[in-house]
Scaffold this active site. Structure first.
Site, mmCIF file in Angstrom:
data_model
loop_
_atom_site.group_PDB
_atom_site.id
_atom_site.type_symbol
_atom_site.label_atom_id
_atom_site.label_comp_id
_atom_site.label_asym_id
_atom_site.label_seq_id
_atom_site.Cartn_x
_atom_site.Cartn_y
_atom_site.Cartn_z
ATOM 1 N N ASP A 255 -30.168 58.816 50.526
ATOM 2 C CA ASP A 255 -29.599 57.966 51.571
ATOM 3 C C ASP A 255 -30.517 57.951 52.787
ATOM 4 O O ASP A 255 -30.888 59.008 53.320
ATOM 5 C CB ASP A 255 -28.210 58.484 51.981
ATOM 6 C CG ASP A 255 -27.148 58.173 50.931
ATOM 7 O OD1 ASP A 255 -27.461 57.472 49.942
ATOM 8 O OD2 ASP A 255 -26.007 58.630 51.099
ATOM 9 N N ASP B 249 -16.072 58.517 47.851
ATOM 10 C CA ASP B 249 -16.606 59.510 46.900
ATOM 11 C C ASP B 249 -16.004 60.889 47.168
ATOM 12 O O ASP B 249 -15.721 61.654 46.229
ATOM 13 C CB ASP B 249 -18.134 59.587 47.013
ATOM 14 C CG ASP B 249 -18.789 58.243 46.738
ATOM 15 O OD1 ASP B 249 -18.239 57.467 45.937
ATOM 16 O OD2 ASP B 249 -19.841 57.967 47.341
HETATM 17 O O1 RIB Z 1 -20.515 55.632 48.472
HETATM 18 C C1 RIB Z 1 -21.570 55.968 49.336
HETATM 19 C C2 RIB Z 1 -22.856 55.955 48.589
HETATM 20 O O2 RIB Z 1 -23.129 54.639 48.163
HETATM 21 C C3 RIB Z 1 -24.042 56.386 49.380
HETATM 22 O O3 RIB Z 1 -24.301 57.749 49.275
HETATM 23 C C4 RIB Z 1 -25.161 55.526 48.801
HETATM 24 O O4 RIB Z 1 -26.148 56.276 48.162
HETATM 25 C C5 RIB Z 1 -24.488 54.566 47.844
HETATM 26 O O5 RIB Z 1 -24.608 54.980 46.547
#
Ligand code: RIB
Length: 316
Positions: free
Chosen positions: A13, A253
């Site tokens: 990221d 996530d």
């Molecule tokens: O859901 C967030 C994620 O989406 C980030 O970490 C980025 O890498 C994308 O995959």
């Protein structure tokens, strides 16, 4: 505790905190930048591992320095990386992210090596996968691999969860019907169901339609409103905690990793969703993606603080 398998992406990221997004042809200075470990699959694996779950990761990295960093991060978290392999001549996945002052984000993803995770990689890991309590999937790898993993889980009686992110239109109804858990946000739910979703009531109607088509349990993440459950155990909403968000990147996530950890251990849906709402709320109070995920003891302190009403005299 049995292992949770995460079959999915990892990204680096590249997070820029902006005061506003630049217009076309405009160069704008931004106050802050940070680089961190991300990718929806890796984030979900990280959250589950931080909360004490044993995690098996199936993923692909490139042959660059980003790959070394990602592998080191998985190892630091105690994640089993036997099936995280390098793809020669390919870059690792990267995600340029822009976070606005209101805490909301815009994300670009470049799949890189993630696009090389193939059905053969699932076959290679079939023995440990058969021992897992849950298989967790997202959509940052090729759809053919996602479908293969769903078929594998279904035919072996392994519970399977799909987080349909990033949103993709036209997902196979036959594969959706094989899912034990579908965990979309409102945008993803609207795309999958073909119905407008603008709040809890429309989410409930759209989720009921998917359950009628065969999805076991639909859990809709609602951001600050918490989460909505529709499925075999009835219907309920777990309200949000009302925290002051600074960066919402990776909150979905965080929810899924925490849910997977608790559901695979206890099988208690309501308790797992309640924990997951609190964990994702905690994550939005910190900057970055995995860097904002607490471990079990920090999360326990967060819940304690949040559950303790502030006496009037203590308010600032
Ligand atoms: O859901 C967030 C994620 O989406 C980030 O970490 C980025 O890498 C994308 O995959």
């Amino acid at each position: 505790m049995k292992k949770i398998a995460v079959i999915g992406s990892n990204m680096v990221d590249l997070i820029t905190y902006v005061e506003r997004m630049p217009g076309q042809g405009e160069t704008l200075e931004a106050p802050r930048f940070a680089m961190g470990c991300g990718g929806k699959g890796a984030n979900q694996a990280a959250a589950a591992a931080l909360l004490g779950a044993p995690v098996l990761m199936l993923s692909k990295v490139g042959d660059d320095l980003f790959a070394d960093n990602t592998l080191a991060n998985f190892k630091r978290l105690g994640i089993d990386t036997e099936y995280v392999t390098r793809v020669p001549g390919t870059c690792s996945g990267v995600a340029p992210i822009f976070v606005q002052p209101d805490s909301h984000n815009s994300i670009l993803i470049v799949k890189g090596a993630n696009a090389c995770l193939a059905p053969a990689d699932i076959d290679a890991a079939r023995t440990p996968l058969r021992e897992c309590a849950l298989i967790v999937l997202q959509l940052e790898i090729e759809l053919a691999t996602v479908y293969y993993a769903i078929d594998f889980a279904h035919s072996h009686g392994i519970p399977v969860l799909l987080n349909p992110a990033p949103a993709v239109a036209g997902l196979s109804r036959a594969h959706l019907a094989k899912l034990d858990f579908l965990v979309p946000n409102e945008t993803e739910l609207a795309l999958i169901s073909g119905q407008p979703v603008t709040g809890v009531e429309s989410a409930r109607i759209a989720a009921r339609g998917l359950v009628a088509e065969g999805v076991g349990h639909v859990i809709v993440t609602l951001g600050a409103q918490g989460a909505l459950y529709v499925g075999r155990e009835g219907e309920f909403q777990v309200p949000g905690l009302g925290v002051a968000a600074v960066d919402t990147t990776g909150a979905g996530d965080a929810f899924i990793g925490c849910f997977a950890r608790h559901w695979s251990d206890s099988g208690d849906l309501r308790a797992a969703i309640t924990e997951a709402v609190a964990y994702s709320a905690c994550s939005v109070t910190g900057l970055g993606t995995q860097s904002s995920y607490p471990d079990a003891s920090r999360f326990a302190r967060f819940k304690h603080t949040f559950a303790t009403p502030v006496a009037l005299g203590e308010q600032q």
